[in-house]
Design a protein around this motif. Structure first.
Motif, PDB file in Angstrom:
ATOM      1  N   LEU A 120     -20.148 -15.741  25.398  1.00 56.00           N
ATOM      2  CA  LEU A 120     -21.015 -15.386  26.518  1.00 56.00           C
ATOM      3  C   LEU A 120     -21.765 -14.102  26.221  1.00 56.00           C
ATOM      4  N   PHE A 179     -22.124 -21.416  22.693  1.00 55.36           N
ATOM      5  CA  PHE A 179     -22.709 -20.579  23.742  1.00 55.36           C
ATOM      6  C   PHE A 179     -22.341 -21.157  25.110  1.00 55.36           C
ATOM      7  N   ALA A 180     -21.833 -20.308  25.991  1.00 47.69           N
ATOM      8  CA  ALA A 180     -21.326 -20.807  27.283  1.00 47.69           C
ATOM      9  C   ALA A 180     -21.769 -19.940  28.452  1.00 47.69           C
ATOM     10  N   GLY A 181     -22.934 -19.303  28.321  1.00 41.94           N
ATOM     11  CA  GLY A 181     -23.505 -18.655  29.490  1.00 41.94           C
ATOM     12  C   GLY A 181     -23.564 -17.145  29.428  1.00 41.94           C
ATOM     13  N   ARG A 182     -24.018 -16.589  30.527  1.00 40.21           N
ATOM     14  CA  ARG A 182     -24.191 -15.140  30.656  1.00 40.21           C
ATOM     15  C   ARG A 182     -22.891 -14.466  31.087  1.00 40.21           C
ATOM     16  N   ASN A 214     -20.416 -22.623  33.433  1.00 40.18           N
ATOM     17  CA  ASN A 214     -20.504 -22.463  31.980  1.00 40.18           C
ATOM     18  C   ASN A 214     -20.908 -23.769  31.305  1.00 40.18           C
ATOM     19  N   SER A 243     -24.514 -24.187  31.404  1.00 40.21           N
ATOM     20  CA  SER A 243     -25.176 -23.416  30.334  1.00 40.21           C
ATOM     21  C   SER A 243     -25.063 -24.130  28.991  1.00 40.21           C
ATOM     22  N   VAL A 244     -23.900 -24.690  28.722  1.00 43.42           N
ATOM     23  CA  VAL A 244     -23.715 -25.452  27.489  1.00 43.42           C
ATOM     24  C   VAL A 244     -24.689 -26.630  27.454  1.00 43.42           C
ATOM     25  N   TYR A 275     -27.458 -27.031  24.508  1.00 45.21           N
ATOM     26  CA  TYR A 275     -27.226 -28.053  23.477  1.00 45.21           C
ATOM     27  C   TYR A 275     -27.777 -29.428  23.857  1.00 45.21           C
TER      28      TYR A 275
END
Lengths: 233, 233
Positions: free
Chosen positions: A174, A198-201, B214, B217-218, B222
């Motif tokens: 993150l 990648f999994a966010g802010r 999350n 966001s992934v 992707y």
């Protein structure tokens, strides 16, 4: 890949990550199980690693035990010598440790992997930091650093076990800046079996940190060292 | 399995789950994407399914569209006819819907799969219910029901797509009573590719619910329909 229109750059492939082999990795809290395990895995992957501790002496002892060229130093020197600094200290020392290192960590890429948890007879539960999460606390305390969060869901037991050659799990990464999260993802990918996703802010770090309470329940029920894979990625 | 001492029962195998084939599954919010997708998958697995909606008419239309023997009814009748009731309503109707169904849900096994999220231009973020989580709100509003939480991390797109034969993901199941979480795990296991994994008590539901922020966001980064697998289990 196929939908870039004229005049705009093609979307960057999220799996295209930078070469991080030249970066020195520091591990604050490198004498603890999690820090030691991460230091071991990065060193094994050929990375230069410095473990930090309040006591340079204890850091050097831990570094010698981990081997593979790992060096030890007090926290300030560890931060100064490193390009990327992993924060693996206990939650109750988190704010004090970072406050004391604000100068040394200026300009550095900081990777917070701290899980604020409480424990009682029913098991583990999430603590809620005033800032929202350990990572957001780090960002608030280190305005001149590039703060990310990652490496929350790894088993310290598996990380430290030399008989375990692959850690088949994903690392949720993150952060606010793509260049920084890409770097952390590339570091995760150095460890065989591991991917950085990648999994966010940072504002969504709390649930990633506190999910460790659930993994502890999984471990207890299934006698496992549970981790996570993100599917369809 | 090997450490039971004289006089105590052997530890129950956590993978040994009950036969749930006779249970009627209700889906409140069964006209929404998530509810419709779950109804489809359970019906496809041979389970008797009733979808509920505020409007019996709309529920019947949705049921016909899903097919595979699914029936539609208003929420109250859906709850009355079902043994297990999945709550898949939007978060902003969660408290009102459950309050109105307290009687009909008495004695039932309730499975909350609601994710309290907010959205702004930076994406999704976790909302924090006063009770801690949607599941804990359900437990507070339904003192005579057996409340669990599960099915948070599934892609409604994949669930509803008849071309998708397997949903390769795990379902984290939370609850207070082993018999109840075992039943929900067994339901999850009816869907090809899916496993139900016990992942703690309801007090640790918030992070499971909000982890969907999350996964969003992934998915964006992707171009995926991300789910989770628990490793080493």
């Amino acid at each position: 890949m196929t939908d870039n229109t004229a005049g705009t750059a093609p979307a960057k492939d999220p799996h295209d990550l930078p070469d991080v082999s030249g970066l020195v990795v520091g591990v604050l809290g490198g004498t603890g199980d999690q820090g030691r395990g991460l230091a071991y895995r990065f060193a094994l992957a050929g990375q230069k690693v410095v473990v930090g501790s309040r006591s340079a002496e204890r850091a050097r002892t831990a570094a010698e035990e981990v081997g593979h060229g790992v060096e030890g130093a007090d926290n300030a020197e560890c931060a100064r010598r490193s390009d990327v600094v992993i924060v693996a200290v206990p939650w109750d020392g988190h704010a004090d440790t970072l406050t004391a290192l604000r100068e040394e960590l200026a300009g550095k890429l900081v990777v917070d992997c701290v899980n604020p948890l409480g424990f009682d007879k029913k098991g583990a539960y999430a603590l809620v930091p005033d800032e929202g999460s350990a990572a957001e606390q780090a960002a608030a305390l280190l305005p001149d650093s590039r703060v990310t969060a990652a490496f929350h869901h790894l088993s310290a037991v598996l990380l430290q076990d030399p008989a375990v050659e692959r850690i088949d799990t994903d690392v949720m990464v993150l952060g606010e800046k793509r260049a920084d999260t890409d770097t952390v993802q590339a570091l995760a990918a150095l460890i065989p079996g591991m991917r950085g996703i990648f999994a966010g802010r940072l504002r969504n770090a709390h649930q990633v940190e506190s999910l460790v309470a659930n993994l502890i329940s999984v471990n207890r029920r299934y006698k496992a060292h549970a981790g996570l894979r993100v599917t369809d990625v």
